[in-house]
Design a protein around this motif. Structure first.
Motif, PDB file in Angstrom:
ATOM      1  N   VAL A  36       3.757  11.044  10.494  1.00 15.02           N
ATOM      2  CA  VAL A  36       4.092  10.694  12.022  1.00 15.02           C
ATOM      3  C   VAL A  36       4.046   9.136  12.188  1.00 15.02           C
ATOM      4  O   VAL A  36       2.792   8.519  11.895  1.00 15.02           O
ATOM      5  CB  VAL A  36       3.078  11.443  13.067  1.00 15.02           C
ATOM      6  CG1 VAL A  36       3.440  10.988  14.309  1.00 15.02           C
ATOM      7  CG2 VAL A  36       3.199  13.036  12.666  1.00 15.02           C
ATOM      8  N   GLY A  37       5.033   8.757  12.346  1.00 13.92           N
ATOM      9  CA  GLY A  37       5.192   7.046  12.570  1.00 13.92           C
ATOM     10  C   GLY A  37       6.304   6.440  13.239  1.00 13.92           C
ATOM     11  O   GLY A  37       7.204   7.136  13.725  1.00 13.92           O
TER      12      GLY A  37
ATOM     13  N   VAL B 159       9.656  10.832  15.305  1.00  8.74           N
ATOM     14  CA  VAL B 159       8.760   9.978  14.599  1.00  8.74           C
ATOM     15  C   VAL B 159       8.029  11.099  13.525  1.00  8.74           C
ATOM     16  O   VAL B 159       6.907  10.726  13.114  1.00  8.74           O
ATOM     17  CB  VAL B 159       7.534   9.866  15.698  1.00  8.74           C
ATOM     18  CG1 VAL B 159       8.160   8.862  16.927  1.00  8.74           C
ATOM     19  CG2 VAL B 159       6.936  11.071  16.374  1.00  8.74           C
ATOM     20  N   PHE B 160       8.729  12.162  13.429  1.00 10.80           N
ATOM     21  CA  PHE B 160       8.205  13.051  12.137  1.00 10.80           C
ATOM     22  C   PHE B 160       9.207  12.565  11.027  1.00 10.80           C
ATOM     23  O   PHE B 160      10.373  12.801  11.190  1.00 10.80           O
ATOM     24  CB  PHE B 160       8.196  14.437  12.467  1.00 10.80           C
ATOM     25  CG  PHE B 160       7.741  15.408  11.137  1.00 10.80           C
ATOM     26  CD1 PHE B 160       6.260  15.185  10.866  1.00 10.80           C
ATOM     27  CD2 PHE B 160       8.535  16.308  10.864  1.00 10.80           C
ATOM     28  CE1 PHE B 160       5.833  16.026   9.689  1.00 10.80           C
ATOM     29  CE2 PHE B 160       7.949  16.993   9.876  1.00 10.80           C
ATOM     30  CZ  PHE B 160       6.718  16.857   9.277  1.00 10.80           C
TER      31      PHE B 160
ATOM     32  N   LEU C 194       0.866  -1.337   0.013  1.00 12.17           N
ATOM     33  CA  LEU C 194       0.182  -0.065  -0.127  1.00 12.17           C
ATOM     34  C   LEU C 194       1.006   1.330   0.066  1.00 12.17           C
ATOM     35  O   LEU C 194       0.694   2.076  -0.891  1.00 12.17           O
ATOM     36  CB  LEU C 194      -0.918  -0.070   1.207  1.00 12.17           C
ATOM     37  CG  LEU C 194      -2.232  -0.799   0.973  1.00 12.17           C
ATOM     38  CD1 LEU C 194      -2.667  -1.057   2.429  1.00 12.17           C
ATOM     39  CD2 LEU C 194      -3.071  -0.195  -0.010  1.00 12.17           C
ATOM     40  N   ILE C 195       1.886   1.281   0.905  1.00  5.05           N
ATOM     41  CA  ILE C 195       2.636   2.427   0.860  1.00  5.05           C
ATOM     42  C   ILE C 195       3.592   2.680  -0.310  1.00  5.05           C
ATOM     43  O   ILE C 195       3.568   3.887  -0.838  1.00  5.05           O
ATOM     44  CB  ILE C 195       3.829   2.266   1.910  1.00  5.05           C
ATOM     45  CG1 ILE C 195       3.074   2.280   3.455  1.00  5.05           C
ATOM     46  CG2 ILE C 195       4.897   3.720   2.126  1.00  5.05           C
ATOM     47  CD1 ILE C 195       3.854   1.968   4.771  1.00  5.05           C
TER      48      ILE C 195
ATOM     49  N   TYR D 276      10.297   1.625  10.976  1.00  2.00           N
ATOM     50  CA  TYR D 276       9.473   1.108   9.721  1.00  2.00           C
ATOM     51  C   TYR D 276       9.648   2.288   8.640  1.00  2.00           C
ATOM     52  O   TYR D 276       9.851   1.605   7.489  1.00  2.00           O
ATOM     53  CB  TYR D 276       8.088   1.183  10.469  1.00  2.00           C
ATOM     54  CG  TYR D 276       7.108   0.419   9.208  1.00  2.00           C
ATOM     55  CD1 TYR D 276       7.129  -0.972   8.988  1.00  2.00           C
ATOM     56  CD2 TYR D 276       6.127   1.216   8.739  1.00  2.00           C
ATOM     57  CE1 TYR D 276       6.608  -1.577   7.949  1.00  2.00           C
ATOM     58  CE2 TYR D 276       5.398   0.372   7.535  1.00  2.00           C
ATOM     59  CZ  TYR D 276       5.614  -0.812   7.347  1.00  2.00           C
ATOM     60  OH  TYR D 276       4.692  -1.416   6.331  1.00  2.00           O
ATOM     61  N   TYR D 277       9.475   3.324   8.601  1.00  2.00           N
ATOM     62  CA  TYR D 277       9.120   4.076   7.390  1.00  2.00           C
ATOM     63  C   TYR D 277      10.845   4.592   6.752  1.00  2.00           C
ATOM     64  O   TYR D 277      10.628   4.920   5.624  1.00  2.00           O
ATOM     65  CB  TYR D 277       8.419   5.429   8.039  1.00  2.00           C
ATOM     66  CG  TYR D 277       7.246   5.181   8.049  1.00  2.00           C
ATOM     67  CD1 TYR D 277       6.198   4.926   7.057  1.00  2.00           C
ATOM     68  CD2 TYR D 277       6.600   4.968   9.548  1.00  2.00           C
ATOM     69  CE1 TYR D 277       4.789   4.634   7.244  1.00  2.00           C
ATOM     70  CE2 TYR D 277       5.355   4.475   9.637  1.00  2.00           C
ATOM     71  CZ  TYR D 277       4.489   4.268   8.541  1.00  2.00           C
ATOM     72  OH  TYR D 277       3.192   3.988   8.778  1.00  2.00           O
ATOM     73  N   ARG D 278      11.713   4.142   7.319  1.00  2.00           N
ATOM     74  CA  ARG D 278      13.044   4.705   6.787  1.00  2.00           C
ATOM     75  C   ARG D 278      13.088   3.692   5.523  1.00  2.00           C
ATOM     76  O   ARG D 278      13.604   4.026   4.482  1.00  2.00           O
ATOM     77  CB  ARG D 278      14.077   4.331   7.741  1.00  2.00           C
ATOM     78  CG  ARG D 278      14.206   5.238   8.855  1.00  2.00           C
ATOM     79  CD  ARG D 278      15.483   5.107   9.446  1.00  2.00           C
ATOM     80  NE  ARG D 278      15.493   6.067  10.863  1.00  2.00           N
ATOM     81  CZ  ARG D 278      15.324   7.039  11.163  1.00  2.00           C
ATOM     82  NH1 ARG D 278      15.584   7.991  10.120  1.00  2.00           N
ATOM     83  NH2 ARG D 278      15.168   7.807  12.239  1.00  2.00           N
TER      84      ARG D 278
END
Length: 173
Positions: free
Chosen positions: A119-120, A145-146, A100-101, A124-126
């Motif tokens: 914000v997460g 987390v931003f 999805l991302i 994970y988001y790296r």
């Protein structure tokens, strides 16, 4: 997972399933205010759901991702916020959220977006190219987390402002 996941834009008929998936996905998260489904409904009602994709498995909505406009203090246009992103708990950690991302970011770029922020979870988001920005912040959010991902190499400066729908605390009146 042996079945093929289909990622497609939401339709009006998906609204209830998106809400159900979102409630289930965030039900046990201690950091959640458990208002994510209301945020999505408020974004939709405000016409601020720029991109809303569902993940479908065997004809059933099992995941969802939302993108909405973000205001930048320095006036930089065409930035968007990612979130919420949800996957049914029993199907988490099977690549649906990642799909999805990745698909959402690709479609956002096709729409002419200059970048995306969220914000997460720091680890994970790296993996999606998100980084903690220098000189850009979101009020009340710890910098670790931003995250931002610039599509054109420019990162806005100052404060980022997510749509007012993120302040929603309950169902629309």
């Amino acid at each position: 997972m042996n079945h093929k996941i289909v990622i497609r834009p939401e339709t009006p008929a998906d609204a209830a399933a998106i809400s159900d998936v979102t409630v289930a996905a965030f039900a046990t998260l201690e950091i959640s205010q458990h208002t994510e489904q209301f945020v999505i409904e408020a974004l939709r009602a405000a016409g601020a759901l720029t991109l809303s994709l569902v993940a479908e498995l065997d004809g059933r909505v099992v995941g969802h991702i939302a993108f909405s406009p973000v205001g930048m203090q320095d006036g930089t246009p065409d930035w968007f916020g990612l979130g919420p992103v949800s996957v049914l708990p029993e199907l988490q950690r099977q690549g649906i959220g990642k799909a999805l991302i990745f698909e959402g970011l690709a479609r956002l770029q096709e729409l002419g977006a200059k970048g995306c922020c969220l914000v997460g979870h720091p680890e994970y988001y790296r993996q999606f190219g998100f980084e903690n920005p220098q000189g850009l912040a979101h009020e009340g959010v710890p910098p670790e987390v931003f995250f931002v991902r610039s599509f054109d190499g420019h990162v806005p400066q100052g404060m980022a402002s997510f749509h007012e729908a993120f302040m929603t605390s309950g169902p629309a009146a």
